[in-house]
Design a protein around this motif. Structure first.
Motif, PDB file in Angstrom:
ATOM      1  N   UNK A  88      -2.839  -3.964  11.484  1.00 14.83           N
ATOM      2  CA  UNK A  88      -2.057  -4.849  11.777  1.00 14.83           C
ATOM      3  C   UNK A  88      -0.070  -4.666  11.002  1.00 14.83           C
ATOM      4  N   UNK A  89       0.610  -3.621   9.958  1.00 11.81           N
ATOM      5  CA  UNK A  89       1.248  -3.171   9.627  1.00 11.81           C
ATOM      6  C   UNK A  89       2.224  -2.404   9.958  1.00 11.81           C
ATOM      7  N   UNK A  90       3.100  -2.601  10.868  1.00 12.51           N
ATOM      8  CA  UNK A  90       3.960  -1.348  11.123  1.00 12.51           C
ATOM      9  C   UNK A  90       5.180  -0.753  10.194  1.00 12.51           C
ATOM     10  N   UNK A  91       4.818   0.073   9.577  1.00 13.74           N
ATOM     11  CA  UNK A  91       5.324   0.710   8.125  1.00 13.74           C
ATOM     12  C   UNK A  91       6.587   1.055   8.471  1.00 13.74           C
ATOM     13  N   UNK A  92       7.486   0.662   7.538  1.00 14.40           N
ATOM     14  CA  UNK A  92       8.962   0.246   7.596  1.00 14.40           C
ATOM     15  C   UNK A  92       9.150  -1.067   7.905  1.00 14.40           C
ATOM     16  N   UNK A 106      -4.501  -4.212  -3.392  1.00 15.88           N
ATOM     17  CA  UNK A 106      -3.696  -4.381  -2.728  1.00 15.88           C
ATOM     18  C   UNK A 106      -1.871  -3.567  -2.395  1.00 15.88           C
ATOM     19  N   UNK A 107      -1.547  -3.398  -3.769  1.00 13.80           N
ATOM     20  CA  UNK A 107       0.282  -3.406  -3.815  1.00 13.80           C
ATOM     21  C   UNK A 107      -0.303  -1.674  -3.288  1.00 13.80           C
ATOM     22  N   UNK A 108      -1.234  -1.043  -3.694  1.00 18.18           N
ATOM     23  CA  UNK A 108      -1.458   0.303  -3.792  1.00 18.18           C
ATOM     24  C   UNK A 108      -0.866   0.642  -2.158  1.00 18.18           C
ATOM     25  N   UNK A 109      -2.281  -0.262  -1.824  1.00 17.83           N
ATOM     26  CA  UNK A 109      -2.402   0.462   0.077  1.00 17.83           C
ATOM     27  C   UNK A 109      -1.056   0.002   0.415  1.00 17.83           C
ATOM     28  N   UNK A 110      -0.233  -1.012   0.214  1.00 20.13           N
ATOM     29  CA  UNK A 110       0.951  -1.499   1.333  1.00 20.13           C
ATOM     30  C   UNK A 110       1.556   0.424   0.786  1.00 20.13           C
ATOM     31  N   UNK A 111       1.711   0.798  -0.460  1.00 21.61           N
ATOM     32  CA  UNK A 111       2.953   1.024  -0.729  1.00 21.61           C
ATOM     33  C   UNK A 111       2.631   2.579   0.333  1.00 21.61           C
ATOM     34  N   UNK A 114       3.564   2.592   2.883  1.00 21.03           N
ATOM     35  CA  UNK A 114       4.676   1.880   3.476  1.00 21.03           C
ATOM     36  C   UNK A 114       4.899   0.397   4.035  1.00 21.03           C
ATOM     37  N   UNK A 115       4.253  -0.004   3.688  1.00 24.00           N
ATOM     38  CA  UNK A 115       4.382  -1.622   3.981  1.00 24.00           C
ATOM     39  C   UNK A 115       5.592  -2.585   2.820  1.00 24.00           C
ATOM     40  N   UNK A 116       6.566  -2.862   3.270  1.00 21.17           N
ATOM     41  CA  UNK A 116       7.036  -3.606   1.637  1.00 21.17           C
ATOM     42  C   UNK A 116       6.051  -5.236   1.364  1.00 21.17           C
ATOM     43  N   UNK A 117       5.416  -5.769  -0.098  1.00 22.21           N
ATOM     44  CA  UNK A 117       4.882  -5.954  -0.192  1.00 22.21           C
ATOM     45  C   UNK A 117       5.340  -7.249  -1.205  1.00 22.21           C
ATOM     46  N   UNK A 118       4.995  -8.410  -0.901  1.00 25.94           N
ATOM     47  CA  UNK A 118       6.190  -9.632  -1.266  1.00 25.94           C
ATOM     48  C   UNK A 118       5.521  -9.903  -2.615  1.00 25.94           C
ATOM     49  N   UNK A 119       5.485  -9.952  -3.536  1.00 29.61           N
ATOM     50  CA  UNK A 119       4.894 -11.028  -5.195  1.00 29.61           C
ATOM     51  C   UNK A 119       5.292 -12.662  -4.971  1.00 29.61           C
ATOM     52  N   UNK A 120       4.614 -13.331  -5.158  1.00 33.58           N
ATOM     53  CA  UNK A 120       4.289 -15.466  -5.151  1.00 33.58           C
ATOM     54  C   UNK A 120       3.631 -14.982  -6.303  1.00 33.58           C
TER      55      UNK A 120
END
Ligand SMILES: *Cc1c(COP(=O)(O)O)cnc(C)c1O
Length: 344
Positions: A88-92, A106-111, A114-120
């Motif tokens: 689902x997530x297009x890198x960059x 979740x964050x390691x796989x985002x990295x 190459x997908x931006x990961x936003x913390x709330x």
């Protein structure tokens, strides 16, 4: 929810998946298999396993109340987490939003993808606020990550807020329920039919006592599961794992007993911790572990390591300063931990 095609990476939407010998042959009775270049000797290990794990899913479907075509099995939840990004997530370009603190994968796989990961941030009770999560999203937010009961905090997320996120967000919402069997909350997987944008993760690694076999599950709409199946490795769940899972899943009584014992032990441990001189706070738990704030987490951690007892030091995690995460073990193991801490 936006149309699924709009949420899916274009190359994945149009992907022609690999067609394995075992998936082209579709199930009528046969006893001569000369289609997969296997060795006819060394049964039963000579044959490729069922690529879609039909038998395991049939049992799971019964236990979880989810139709078979809405179940994906992965090499641990880790595979199901990684596939969210790959599908689902297009890198960059795309981004995801997640609660913080939560499970690190979740964050390691985002990295990795190459997908931006936003913390709330969660609030001081480790609870979510749906509006704040939704406010962190933009047009390129494909996924919101939730985890309930949450790791490392141990608590259920407010179901009302979770439902609000699922119903108001236009993209996909993942709810990781790795610890759901320890919780009084019912699985949100039971409501899958209402929420086409919901992906629920569970695992055999915790209550089911089977971390070694690496079997994670994703429950979602048939359309989402079909995408997962297109992208996964053809034989991602090996035969040994499928056999062992069938055996484990056929004895639900044992799991119920384990959970009962572990919950009693958890409550005993949490009470004992609250009476320790070094303990400042014990946080409520709906899982098989709990978080405790101590005077100096690093010092206590090192002291325990010297005595051959390993707990998880979470002091560097946001909102978890000086917190140790304690997994509930056997009565003897738990007593050993308490004994060591009482003699500080
Ligand atoms: C332990 C855990 C998992 C399990 O991962 P597997 O790869 O299935 O072993 C998943 N999510 C969370 C939040 C966990 O704590």
């Amino acid at each position: 929810m936006k149309p699924l095609q709009q949420l899916t990476r274009p190359n994945i939407w149009s992907l022609a998946p690999y067609s394995s010998a075992r998936s082209e042959y579709s199930g009528r009775i046969a006893n001569v298999f000369l289609d997969a270049n296997e060795n006819p000797y060394n049964a039963p290990y000579n044959r490729y396993p069922d690529p879609l794990q039909h038998e395991v899913k049939a049992i799971l479907s019964n236990i979880k109340g989810v139709p078979e075509e809405c179940i994906f099995l992965g090499n641990g939840s880790d595979e199901a987490i990684d596939l969210v990004y790959r599908c689902f997530c297009e890198p960059g370009k795309d981004n995801v939003v997640a609660i913080c603190p939560t499970y690190g994968m979740y964050e390691v796989c985002a990295d990795i993808n190459n997908v931006e990961y936003r913390n709330v941030m969660l609030d001081e009770r480790y609870q979510i606020d749906a509006d704040r999560l939704l406010a962190a999203c933009d047009d390129n937010t494909k996924v919101i990550w939730l985890c309930s009961p949450n790791n490392p905090t141990g608590n259920n997320l407010d179901r009302e807020e979770v439902v609000k996120v699922v119903t108001q967000f236009q993209g996909l919402v993942v709810v990781d329920e790795a610890y759901i069997d320890f919780s009084n909350e019912t699985s949100i997987a039971r409501q899958l039919y209402k929420y086409p944008n919901l992906i629920v993760l569970q695992t055999m690694s915790k209550a089911w006592g089977s971390a070694a076999i690496r079997l994670g599950m994703a429950f979602a709409s048939k359309e989402i599961i079909d995408l997962y199946n297109k992208v996964k490795y053809p034989y991602n769940i090996n035969e040994l794992t499928q056999k062992q899972a069938l055996q484990r899943l056929s004895d639900t009584h044992a799991v119920e007993q384990w959970v009962k014992i572990l919950l009693l032990e958890r409550d005993r441990m949490m009470l004992a911790f609250s009476e320790l001189r070094i303990c400042q706070q014990v946080y409520p738990s709906d899982a098989n572990f709990f978080l405790a704030k101590v005077d100096d987490a690093q010092q206590t951690y090192d002291y325990l390591v010297d005595r051959g007892i390993i707990v998880r030091n979470r002091t560097r995690v946001k909102l978890c300063q000086n917190c140790l995460r304690i997994t509930i073990g056997t009565k003897d193991e738990n007593n050993e931990l308490l004994g060591a801490l009482r003699s500080i």
